[in-house]
Design a protein around this motif. Structure first.
Motif, PDB file in Angstrom:
ATOM      1  N   PHE A  26      -3.968  13.626  -1.959  1.00  0.00           N
ATOM      2  CA  PHE A  26      -3.834  12.547  -0.606  1.00  0.00           C
ATOM      3  C   PHE A  26      -4.412  11.430  -1.266  1.00  0.00           C
ATOM      4  N   LYS A  27      -3.623  10.354  -1.390  1.00  0.00           N
ATOM      5  CA  LYS A  27      -4.198   8.977  -1.941  1.00  0.00           C
ATOM      6  C   LYS A  27      -3.619   8.032  -1.429  1.00  0.00           C
ATOM      7  N   CYS A  28      -3.966   6.666  -1.685  1.00  0.00           N
ATOM      8  CA  CYS A  28      -3.348   5.436  -1.351  1.00  0.00           C
ATOM      9  C   CYS A  28      -3.723   4.574  -2.640  1.00  0.00           C
ATOM     10  N   PHE A  29      -2.517   3.820  -3.149  1.00  0.00           N
ATOM     11  CA  PHE A  29      -2.692   2.852  -4.260  1.00  0.00           C
ATOM     12  C   PHE A  29      -2.141   1.302  -3.428  1.00  0.00           C
ATOM     13  N   ARG A  30      -3.049   0.525  -4.254  1.00  0.00           N
ATOM     14  CA  ARG A  30      -2.409  -0.910  -4.044  1.00  0.00           C
ATOM     15  C   ARG A  30      -1.511  -0.930  -4.952  1.00  0.00           C
ATOM     16  N   ARG A  31      -0.300  -1.825  -4.671  1.00  0.00           N
ATOM     17  CA  ARG A  31       0.753  -1.906  -5.353  1.00  0.00           C
ATOM     18  C   ARG A  31       0.559  -2.469  -6.902  1.00  0.00           C
ATOM     19  N   GLU A  32      -0.582  -3.247  -7.233  1.00  0.00           N
ATOM     20  CA  GLU A  32      -1.014  -3.698  -8.502  1.00  0.00           C
ATOM     21  C   GLU A  32      -1.347  -2.466  -9.446  1.00  0.00           C
ATOM     22  N   TYR A  70      -6.011  10.661   9.009  1.00  0.00           N
ATOM     23  CA  TYR A  70      -7.020  10.103   7.649  1.00  0.00           C
ATOM     24  C   TYR A  70      -6.328   8.593   7.478  1.00  0.00           C
ATOM     25  N   LEU A  71      -5.144   8.402   7.859  1.00  0.00           N
ATOM     26  CA  LEU A  71      -4.263   7.245   7.301  1.00  0.00           C
ATOM     27  C   LEU A  71      -4.880   6.137   7.803  1.00  0.00           C
ATOM     28  N   PRO A  72      -5.341   5.630   8.906  1.00  0.00           N
ATOM     29  CA  PRO A  72      -5.991   4.432   9.165  1.00  0.00           C
ATOM     30  C   PRO A  72      -7.355   4.368   8.400  1.00  0.00           C
ATOM     31  N   GLN A  73      -8.122   5.472   8.128  1.00  0.00           N
ATOM     32  CA  GLN A  73      -9.310   5.229   7.478  1.00  0.00           C
ATOM     33  C   GLN A  73      -8.940   4.950   6.206  1.00  0.00           C
ATOM     34  N   PHE A  74      -8.059   5.332   5.261  1.00  0.00           N
ATOM     35  CA  PHE A  74      -7.574   5.050   3.903  1.00  0.00           C
ATOM     36  C   PHE A  74      -7.392   3.462   4.061  1.00  0.00           C
ATOM     37  N   PHE A 120       0.645  -1.128  -0.092  1.00  0.00           N
ATOM     38  CA  PHE A 120      -0.070  -0.134  -0.193  1.00  0.00           C
ATOM     39  C   PHE A 120       0.974   1.241  -0.030  1.00  0.00           C
ATOM     40  N   ILE A 121       0.663   2.126  -0.862  1.00  0.00           N
ATOM     41  CA  ILE A 121       1.681   3.269  -1.094  1.00  0.00           C
ATOM     42  C   ILE A 121       0.753   4.405  -1.212  1.00  0.00           C
ATOM     43  N   PHE A 122       1.215   5.287  -0.285  1.00  0.00           N
ATOM     44  CA  PHE A 122       0.373   6.797  -0.006  1.00  0.00           C
ATOM     45  C   PHE A 122       1.026   7.647  -0.945  1.00  0.00           C
ATOM     46  N   GLU A 123       0.355   8.965  -1.372  1.00  0.00           N
ATOM     47  CA  GLU A 123       0.968  10.083  -1.690  1.00  0.00           C
ATOM     48  C   GLU A 123       0.437  11.273  -0.451  1.00  0.00           C
ATOM     49  N   MET A 124       1.187  12.020  -0.024  1.00  0.00           N
ATOM     50  CA  MET A 124       0.893  12.942   0.780  1.00  0.00           C
ATOM     51  C   MET A 124       1.501  14.152   1.025  1.00  0.00           C
ATOM     52  N   ASP A 125       1.020  15.309   1.231  1.00  0.00           N
ATOM     53  CA  ASP A 125       1.868  16.623   1.376  1.00  0.00           C
ATOM     54  C   ASP A 125       2.660  16.632   2.508  1.00  0.00           C
ATOM     55  N   ALA A 126       3.832  17.550   2.358  1.00  0.00           N
ATOM     56  CA  ALA A 126       4.531  17.722   3.778  1.00  0.00           C
ATOM     57  C   ALA A 126       4.328  18.919   4.757  1.00  0.00           C
ATOM     58  N   ASP A 127       3.018  19.653   4.274  1.00  0.00           N
ATOM     59  CA  ASP A 127       2.966  20.923   4.792  1.00  0.00           C
ATOM     60  C   ASP A 127       1.924  20.970   5.833  1.00  0.00           C
ATOM     61  N   PHE A 128       1.173  19.611   6.191  1.00  0.00           N
ATOM     62  CA  PHE A 128      -0.109  19.527   7.151  1.00  0.00           C
ATOM     63  C   PHE A 128      -1.385  19.946   6.445  1.00  0.00           C
ATOM     64  N   ALA A 156     -10.804  -0.334  -9.276  1.00  0.00           N
ATOM     65  CA  ALA A 156     -11.896   0.131  -8.130  1.00  0.00           C
ATOM     66  C   ALA A 156     -11.496   1.263  -7.368  1.00  0.00           C
ATOM     67  N   ILE A 157     -12.116   2.658  -7.481  1.00  0.00           N
ATOM     68  CA  ILE A 157     -11.665   3.673  -6.865  1.00  0.00           C
ATOM     69  C   ILE A 157     -12.698   4.312  -6.027  1.00  0.00           C
ATOM     70  N   LYS A 158     -12.419   4.655  -4.570  1.00  0.00           N
ATOM     71  CA  LYS A 158     -13.333   5.073  -3.886  1.00  0.00           C
ATOM     72  C   LYS A 158     -12.672   6.444  -3.322  1.00  0.00           C
ATOM     73  N   GLU A 159     -13.644   7.473  -3.126  1.00  0.00           N
ATOM     74  CA  GLU A 159     -13.345   8.626  -2.582  1.00  0.00           C
ATOM     75  C   GLU A 159     -13.721   8.794  -1.075  1.00  0.00           C
ATOM     76  N   VAL A 160     -13.107   9.282   0.090  1.00  0.00           N
ATOM     77  CA  VAL A 160     -13.296   9.422   1.235  1.00  0.00           C
ATOM     78  C   VAL A 160     -13.258  10.832   1.636  1.00  0.00           C
ATOM     79  N   PRO A 161     -13.942  11.217   2.438  1.00  0.00           N
ATOM     80  CA  PRO A 161     -13.987  12.460   2.985  1.00  0.00           C
ATOM     81  C   PRO A 161     -12.889  13.052   3.664  1.00  0.00           C
TER      82      PRO A 161
END
Length: 244
Positions: free
Chosen positions: A159-165, A101-105, A87-95, A196-201
């Motif tokens: 702010f995203k999370c990808f499966r490796r595949e 939200y990481l556990p929810q992702f 599981f690979i996330f994208e995330m900004d450094a500036d807060f 399959a792509i899902k949006e979370v608030p």
């Protein structure tokens, strides 16, 4: 294994506290910083943390100059795929992206392939933005949805999370966008490939330290790049129908 990729440029005042929060919310996670030669010493500070309290869970790619958001993430994705991250996330450094939200992702991605942190679904939002900034952001997502015929509400968020595949299947060397249109292109390519792509608030929080990376050139790139992305679909069709 889980990895957060964080591009940095002059984030020395933010990155230490951000890392502490990331490890607080997901203790077993690894972090890869992609630093573009920050003049403020971000790279050197990361090196000290790698040799100290975050040894074995913090890594860095040091680049020689400001080469852009898209190329930073592509470098990070390739680094992750050369290792055993699932599981690979994208995330900004500036807060602006809150680590809470990481556990929810991670929970949501058990039922899909890509998670998008969305400001524009029920429960999402932004703080401390001017009306013009809100207009540009909302307009950019609507423009992209209409041009590319996508069902998602927040296409410019990072702010995203990808499966490796997903990252293994996308031809990363084919990704041409480098600014905020990079976020649109990655989601578009994943969608076209049937993932399959899902949006979370999420609540997007305007940075408290430093200056925003948004610029007129990044905005212009998104305007002209989005119509060009339609060629991605045509190229995929051509490949899929090519005689064997």
């Amino acid at each position: 294994m889980k990895l957060v990729i964080i591009p940095t440029y002059n984030e020395r005042n933010n990155i230490g506290q951000l890392l502490d929060l990331i490890y607080h919310y997901v203790p077993g996670i690894h972090v890869l910083v992609v630093d573009d030669g920050s003049p403020d010493g971000t790279g050197g500070f990361i090196e000290s943390l790698m040799a100290g309290e975050h040894q074995g869970r913090l890594f860095m790619i040091k680049r020689t100059g400001k080469l852009g958001l898209g190329t930073a993430y592509i470098a990070g994705f390739k680094w992750a795929l050369a290792r055993q991250y699932e599981f690979i996330f994208e995330m900004d450094a500036d807060f602006s992206h809150n680590p809470k939200y990481l556990p929810q992702f991670l929970k949501v991605i058990t039922g899909c392939d890509v998670v998008l942190g969305s400001r524009y679904v029920a429960g999402g939002g932004v703080t401390n933005w001017s009306l013009i900034r809100r207009f540009i952001s909302l307009g950019g997502s609507l423009y992209s949805r209409l041009i590319l015929n996508l069902p998602f509400h927040d296409l410019t968020g990072g702010f995203k999370c990808f499966r490796r595949e997903v990252l293994e299947t996308i031809n990363l060397d084919d990704v041409k966008s480098n600014g905020y249109s990079f976020q649109i292109e990655m989601t578009y390519r994943a969608f076209l490939l049937g993932f399959a792509i899902k949006e979370v608030p999420i609540i997007f929080e305007e940075r408290a330290e430093g200056q925003s990376k948004m610029s007129s050139s990044i905005f212009r790139e998104a305007i002209w790049m989005v119509p060009k992305l339609r060629a991605v679909k045509q190229n995929m069709k051509a490949v899929s129908t090519k005689p064997v």
